[in-house]
Design a protein around this motif. Structure first.
Motif, PDB file in Angstrom:
ATOM      1  N   LYS A  22      64.882   7.543 112.313  1.00  8.20           N
ATOM      2  CA  LYS A  22      64.518   6.536 113.578  1.00  8.20           C
ATOM      3  C   LYS A  22      63.853   5.233 112.711  1.00  8.20           C
ATOM      4  O   LYS A  22      64.263   4.205 113.136  1.00  8.20           O
ATOM      5  CB  LYS A  22      63.565   7.205 114.342  1.00  8.20           C
ATOM      6  N   ASP A  23      62.751   5.567 111.783  1.00 12.33           N
ATOM      7  CA  ASP A  23      62.030   4.386 111.404  1.00 12.33           C
ATOM      8  C   ASP A  23      62.901   3.548 110.185  1.00 12.33           C
ATOM      9  O   ASP A  23      62.323   2.545 109.855  1.00 12.33           O
ATOM     10  CB  ASP A  23      60.727   4.787 110.823  1.00 12.33           C
ATOM     11  N   HIS A  24      63.707   4.113 109.530  1.00 14.03           N
ATOM     12  CA  HIS A  24      64.585   3.525 108.538  1.00 14.03           C
ATOM     13  C   HIS A  24      65.782   3.880 108.445  1.00 14.03           C
ATOM     14  O   HIS A  24      66.480   4.606 107.527  1.00 14.03           O
ATOM     15  CB  HIS A  24      63.658   3.855 107.243  1.00 14.03           C
ATOM     16  N   GLN A  25      66.708   3.351 109.283  1.00 15.49           N
ATOM     17  CA  GLN A  25      67.992   3.483 109.676  1.00 15.49           C
ATOM     18  C   GLN A  25      68.799   3.038 108.486  1.00 15.49           C
ATOM     19  O   GLN A  25      69.714   3.851 108.082  1.00 15.49           O
ATOM     20  CB  GLN A  25      68.352   2.845 110.836  1.00 15.49           C
ATOM     21  N   GLU A  26      68.254   2.024 107.740  1.00  7.14           N
ATOM     22  CA  GLU A  26      69.379   1.286 106.747  1.00  7.14           C
ATOM     23  C   GLU A  26      69.012   2.446 105.296  1.00  7.14           C
ATOM     24  O   GLU A  26      70.206   2.669 104.776  1.00  7.14           O
ATOM     25  CB  GLU A  26      68.577   0.157 106.311  1.00  7.14           C
ATOM     26  N   GLY A  27      68.057   3.234 105.479  1.00  4.65           N
ATOM     27  CA  GLY A  27      68.018   4.389 104.295  1.00  4.65           C
ATOM     28  C   GLY A  27      68.936   5.507 104.629  1.00  4.65           C
ATOM     29  O   GLY A  27      69.669   5.927 103.769  1.00  4.65           O
ATOM     30  N   LEU A  28      69.359   5.881 105.721  1.00  5.62           N
ATOM     31  CA  LEU A  28      69.946   7.128 105.968  1.00  5.62           C
ATOM     32  C   LEU A  28      71.481   6.450 105.637  1.00  5.62           C
ATOM     33  O   LEU A  28      72.278   7.258 105.187  1.00  5.62           O
ATOM     34  CB  LEU A  28      69.887   7.384 107.442  1.00  5.62           C
ATOM     35  N   GLU A  29      71.805   5.249 105.810  1.00 11.71           N
ATOM     36  CA  GLU A  29      73.224   4.914 105.526  1.00 11.71           C
ATOM     37  C   GLU A  29      73.337   4.916 103.992  1.00 11.71           C
ATOM     38  O   GLU A  29      74.430   5.510 103.275  1.00 11.71           O
ATOM     39  CB  GLU A  29      73.271   3.430 106.107  1.00 11.71           C
ATOM     40  N   HIS A  30      72.373   4.311 103.248  1.00  9.18           N
ATOM     41  CA  HIS A  30      72.367   4.487 101.882  1.00  9.18           C
ATOM     42  C   HIS A  30      72.655   5.953 101.445  1.00  9.18           C
ATOM     43  O   HIS A  30      73.223   6.441 100.404  1.00  9.18           O
ATOM     44  CB  HIS A  30      71.349   3.757 101.247  1.00  9.18           C
ATOM     45  N   PHE A  31      71.584   6.874 101.863  1.00 12.30           N
ATOM     46  CA  PHE A  31      71.361   8.368 101.573  1.00 12.30           C
ATOM     47  C   PHE A  31      73.230   8.747 101.916  1.00 12.30           C
ATOM     48  O   PHE A  31      73.838   9.664 101.019  1.00 12.30           O
ATOM     49  CB  PHE A  31      70.512   9.142 102.596  1.00 12.30           C
ATOM     50  N   LEU A  32      73.792   8.555 103.045  1.00  7.00           N
ATOM     51  CA  LEU A  32      74.989   9.141 103.114  1.00  7.00           C
ATOM     52  C   LEU A  32      76.136   8.630 102.381  1.00  7.00           C
ATOM     53  O   LEU A  32      76.950   9.401 102.067  1.00  7.00           O
ATOM     54  CB  LEU A  32      75.320   8.987 104.735  1.00  7.00           C
ATOM     55  N   MET A  33      76.039   7.391 101.859  1.00  7.10           N
ATOM     56  CA  MET A  33      76.749   6.893 100.984  1.00  7.10           C
ATOM     57  C   MET A  33      76.488   7.229  99.640  1.00  7.10           C
ATOM     58  O   MET A  33      77.319   6.950  98.557  1.00  7.10           O
ATOM     59  CB  MET A  33      76.761   5.377 101.140  1.00  7.10           C
TER      60      MET A  33
END
Length: 124
Positions: A22-33
Motif C-alpha cells: 500500500k505505502d510503496h507500490q513502486e517497490g512491489l513492481e520492482h520486486f516482482l520484476m
C-alpha cells in the motif's frame, strides 16, 4: 482464545507486507520484476515500512532459531515444509530414561548464550 507468539509474528508479517504494498507500490513492481538494484540502502532508509520490515525479520529469525532449538511452541506458521521431524527415542534412550533434547527447557544461561552467539555470529 489467546494467540501464540509465533502466530502474532505471522500476523504482523502479513500486516507489514500489506503495508509495504500500500505505502510503496513502486517497490512491489520492482520486486516482482526481480530488480534487486532498485533496493538500495538509501531507499530503505527513506521508506519507513521497509526499515520496519527488516528490523522485524531480524527479530523473527532469532525467535525462530530459538524455537527450533528449544521447541518453545509448535511452529505451524513458518517453514512448515522444511520443518525437521522430532527425533524419536531409540531403544538406548528409552532404557536410560533420557528425554529428547527438544523437550528440555533451556536454562536462562543457555538461552542467553545461544541468543548472543546467534545474533552476533560472523556471516560466512
Amino acid at each position: 482464545m489467546n494467540s501464540t507468539p509465533l502466530e502474532d509474528c505471522y500476523d504482523k508479517r502479513t500486516t507489514l507486507a500489506s503495508r509495504a504494498i500500500k505505502d510503496h507500490q513502486e517497490g512491489l513492481e520492482h520486486f516482482l520484476m526481480g530488480k534487486k538494484e532498485y533496493f538500495t540502502s538509501e531507499l530503505i532508509a527513506n521508506v519507513p515500512v521497509l526499515t520496519e520490515i527488516i528490523k522485524f525479520q531480524g527479530g523473527l529469525q532469532s525467535l525462530l532459531d530459538l524455537n527450533e532449538d528449544f521447541s518453545f511452541e509448535e511452529d505451524r506458521f513458518f517453514n512448515v515444509s522444511t520443518k525437521k521431524e522430532k527425533e524419536p527415542l531409540d531403544s538406548e534412550n528409552k532404557k536410560l530414561g533420557k528425554k529428547s533434547r527438544q523437550s528440555r527447557m533451556p536454562t536462562d544461561e543457555e538461552a542467553k548464550k545461544y541468543l548472543i552467539d546467534t545474533l552476533f555470529r560472523k556471516k560466512s
